[in-house]
Enzyme design. Sequence first.
Site, mmCIF file in Angstrom:
data_model
loop_
_atom_site.group_PDB
_atom_site.id
_atom_site.type_symbol
_atom_site.label_atom_id
_atom_site.label_comp_id
_atom_site.label_asym_id
_atom_site.label_seq_id
_atom_site.Cartn_x
_atom_site.Cartn_y
_atom_site.Cartn_z
ATOM 1 N N ARG A 138 20.514 36.121 11.801
ATOM 2 C CA ARG A 138 19.237 36.841 11.775
ATOM 3 C C ARG A 138 19.502 38.340 11.713
ATOM 4 O O ARG A 138 20.395 38.839 12.378
ATOM 5 C CB ARG A 138 18.442 36.516 13.045
ATOM 6 C CG ARG A 138 17.708 35.199 12.960
ATOM 7 C CD ARG A 138 17.184 34.720 14.285
ATOM 8 N NE ARG A 138 16.530 35.767 15.075
ATOM 9 C CZ ARG A 138 15.961 35.553 16.270
ATOM 10 N NH1 ARG A 138 15.958 34.327 16.787
ATOM 11 N NH2 ARG A 138 15.403 36.531 16.926
ATOM 12 N N ARG A 142 16.254 45.500 21.389
ATOM 13 C CA ARG A 142 15.497 44.344 21.883
ATOM 14 C C ARG A 142 15.671 44.178 23.382
ATOM 15 O O ARG A 142 14.737 43.802 24.080
ATOM 16 C CB ARG A 142 15.948 43.080 21.148
ATOM 17 C CG ARG A 142 15.431 43.040 19.724
ATOM 18 C CD ARG A 142 16.175 42.041 18.896
ATOM 19 N NE ARG A 142 15.872 40.673 19.253
ATOM 20 C CZ ARG A 142 16.631 39.645 18.934
ATOM 21 N NH1 ARG A 142 17.749 39.830 18.270
ATOM 22 N NH2 ARG A 142 16.287 38.436 19.280
ATOM 23 N N ARG A 145 25.205 33.985 17.454
ATOM 24 C CA ARG A 145 24.155 33.029 17.039
ATOM 25 C C ARG A 145 24.069 32.925 15.521
ATOM 26 O O ARG A 145 24.111 33.912 14.811
ATOM 27 C CB ARG A 145 22.796 33.491 17.576
ATOM 28 C CG ARG A 145 21.624 32.713 16.966
ATOM 29 C CD ARG A 145 20.371 32.759 17.786
ATOM 30 N NE ARG A 145 19.876 34.108 18.028
ATOM 31 C CZ ARG A 145 18.887 34.384 18.863
ATOM 32 N NH1 ARG A 145 18.297 33.410 19.529
ATOM 33 N NH2 ARG A 145 18.495 35.629 19.035
ATOM 34 N N LYS A 162 16.211 29.971 25.029
ATOM 35 C CA LYS A 162 14.863 29.397 24.978
ATOM 36 C C LYS A 162 14.729 28.397 23.825
ATOM 37 O O LYS A 162 14.286 27.273 24.018
ATOM 38 C CB LYS A 162 13.810 30.503 24.816
ATOM 39 C CG LYS A 162 13.833 31.542 25.933
ATOM 40 C CD LYS A 162 12.735 32.582 25.756
ATOM 41 C CE LYS A 162 12.920 33.478 24.539
ATOM 42 N NZ LYS A 162 14.133 34.317 24.568
ATOM 43 N N ARG A 208 4.872 38.232 25.436
ATOM 44 C CA ARG A 208 6.008 39.138 25.621
ATOM 45 C C ARG A 208 5.572 40.489 26.177
ATOM 46 O O ARG A 208 6.410 41.365 26.365
ATOM 47 C CB ARG A 208 6.672 39.383 24.269
ATOM 48 C CG ARG A 208 7.919 38.562 24.039
ATOM 49 C CD ARG A 208 8.415 38.912 22.642
ATOM 50 N NE ARG A 208 9.801 38.698 22.478
ATOM 51 C CZ ARG A 208 10.332 37.595 21.945
ATOM 52 N NH1 ARG A 208 9.577 36.605 21.599
ATOM 53 N NH2 ARG A 208 11.622 37.507 21.782
HETATM 54 P P1 ADP Z 1 14.504 35.864 20.579
HETATM 55 O O1 ADP Z 1 15.519 34.915 20.109
HETATM 56 O O2 ADP Z 1 14.943 37.273 20.647
HETATM 57 O O3 ADP Z 1 13.809 35.464 21.827
HETATM 58 P P2 ADP Z 1 12.236 35.285 18.798
HETATM 59 O O4 ADP Z 1 12.586 34.401 17.683
HETATM 60 O O5 ADP Z 1 11.380 34.772 19.894
HETATM 61 O O6 ADP Z 1 13.541 35.965 19.333
HETATM 62 O O7 ADP Z 1 11.518 36.603 18.213
HETATM 63 C C1 ADP Z 1 12.116 37.381 17.199
HETATM 64 C C2 ADP Z 1 11.327 38.660 17.010
HETATM 65 O O8 ADP Z 1 9.980 38.360 16.612
HETATM 66 C C3 ADP Z 1 11.186 39.524 18.253
HETATM 67 O O9 ADP Z 1 12.289 40.381 18.451
HETATM 68 C C4 ADP Z 1 9.904 40.306 17.930
HETATM 69 O O10 ADP Z 1 10.160 41.349 17.005
HETATM 70 C C5 ADP Z 1 9.074 39.267 17.216
HETATM 71 N N1 ADP Z 1 8.224 38.519 18.176
HETATM 72 C C6 ADP Z 1 8.334 37.212 18.533
HETATM 73 N N2 ADP Z 1 7.425 36.875 19.452
HETATM 74 C C7 ADP Z 1 6.702 38.011 19.703
HETATM 75 C C8 ADP Z 1 5.639 38.345 20.571
HETATM 76 N N3 ADP Z 1 5.106 37.418 21.416
HETATM 77 N N4 ADP Z 1 5.173 39.603 20.565
HETATM 78 C C9 ADP Z 1 5.682 40.540 19.742
HETATM 79 N N5 ADP Z 1 6.697 40.310 18.907
HETATM 80 C C10 ADP Z 1 7.216 39.062 18.881
HETATM 81 P P1 ADP Z 2 16.620 32.409 22.524
HETATM 82 O O1 ADP Z 2 15.687 31.475 21.811
HETATM 83 O O2 ADP Z 2 16.292 32.569 23.972
HETATM 84 O O3 ADP Z 2 16.774 33.727 21.845
HETATM 85 P P2 ADP Z 2 18.769 30.574 21.628
HETATM 86 O O4 ADP Z 2 18.370 29.247 22.124
HETATM 87 O O5 ADP Z 2 18.627 30.855 20.189
HETATM 88 O O6 ADP Z 2 18.054 31.734 22.497
HETATM 89 O O7 ADP Z 2 20.283 30.827 22.095
HETATM 90 C C1 ADP Z 2 20.962 32.030 21.764
HETATM 91 C C2 ADP Z 2 22.399 31.706 21.391
HETATM 92 O O8 ADP Z 2 23.110 31.303 22.560
HETATM 93 C C3 ADP Z 2 22.522 30.562 20.401
HETATM 94 O O9 ADP Z 2 23.600 30.848 19.548
HETATM 95 C C4 ADP Z 2 22.813 29.346 21.295
HETATM 96 O O10 ADP Z 2 23.606 28.391 20.604
HETATM 97 C C5 ADP Z 2 23.588 29.967 22.461
HETATM 98 N N1 ADP Z 2 23.306 29.322 23.749
HETATM 99 C C6 ADP Z 2 22.095 28.925 24.218
HETATM 100 N N2 ADP Z 2 22.213 28.367 25.445
HETATM 101 C C7 ADP Z 2 23.531 28.423 25.754
HETATM 102 C C8 ADP Z 2 24.308 27.976 26.900
HETATM 103 N N3 ADP Z 2 23.719 27.402 27.958
HETATM 104 N N4 ADP Z 2 25.635 28.184 26.871
HETATM 105 C C9 ADP Z 2 26.236 28.781 25.801
HETATM 106 N N5 ADP Z 2 25.562 29.216 24.706
HETATM 107 C C10 ADP Z 2 24.223 29.038 24.669
#
Ligand code: ADP
Ligand code: ADP
Length: 218
Positions: free
Chosen positions: A162, A173, A129, A15, A90
């Site tokens: 992270r 998660r 990541r 995302k 979420r």
């Molecule tokens: P991810 O890469 O897992 O999608 P995010 O950066 O979106 O992670 O979120 C990291 C953490 O922040 C989540 O695991 C949760 O603990 C918290 N968080 C983020 N967005 C929300 C939400 N909409 N509701 C509740 N907790 C959230």
């Molecule tokens: P989210 O925000 O959904 O948690 P991220 O964008 O941070 O996810 O991506 C999670 C990890 O996977 C990062 O290390 C990113 O570089 C890698 N990643 C994301 N998209 C791809 C893809 N299409 N192919 C391979 N690795 C990916």
Amino acid sequence: MFLKILLMGPPGAGKGSQSARLVEDYALTNISTGQMFREAYRRGEPLGEKAMAYIKKGELVADDITNEVVRQRLMKKDADRCFLLDGYPRTVEQARALDEMLEKRRSKLSAVINIVVDKQAILERMVGRRVCRTCGLSYHLVFKPTKKPSMCDACGGELYQRNDDRPESVRNRLDIYEKKTKPIIDYYHGRGILKNIDGMQSFENVYRDIRDALETLT
Ligand code: ADP
Ligand code: ADP
Ligand code: ZN
């Protein structure tokens, strides 16, 4: 057309990576609750402390805290017309709260983009990541390495892992995603705005499919 997009998918689906390009190409205001919590924590704000207590354990931050953060963010002028929500809602509770916020403004979502990735890939993506401490961009040790080790290509910032990307939190998660977040897909399904995107492709091809899905709206 004023795009109001919601980007969904399990943790590690890609995302954040896709939103970075989308907000630029479509001039959208990026609203990532995860990033807002991490920034508040880094600045030493009470909100950050409160949120990090949940985040560290891989739990969701409480709905009332999260909804309030988004409600305030959406009131800012730059979120008036076009925005991209990444990582919110979420829970079904949050999805309802968002609907209420938008209804009050006589507005609604343009599209819900759901990035679909299998469990093995999620684990590989999360474990490798690394995130820039300064600008929040995400990299991957194998799939998206930086040019210089541990240094952000975009801003020169230091990369870190992270604390919720460690295996203990990752499992939690994923469970929470299945139980609490996945039901939102049904919540939006009946509205005809849900676009499922195959996330098991290269960064480029995932982006192309998202763009194609958005083109059908305009
Ligand atoms: P991810 O890469 O897992 O999608 P995010 O950066 O979106 O992670 O979120 C990291 C953490 O922040 C989540 O695991 C949760 O603990 C918290 N968080 C983020 N967005 C929300 C939400 N909409 N509701 C509740 N907790 C959230
Ligand atoms: P989210 O925000 O959904 O948690 P991220 O964008 O941070 O996810 O991506 C999670 C990890 O996977 C990062 O290390 C990113 O570089 C890698 N990643 C994301 N998209 C791809 C893809 N299409 N192919 C391979 N690795 C990916
Ligand atoms: Zn950076």
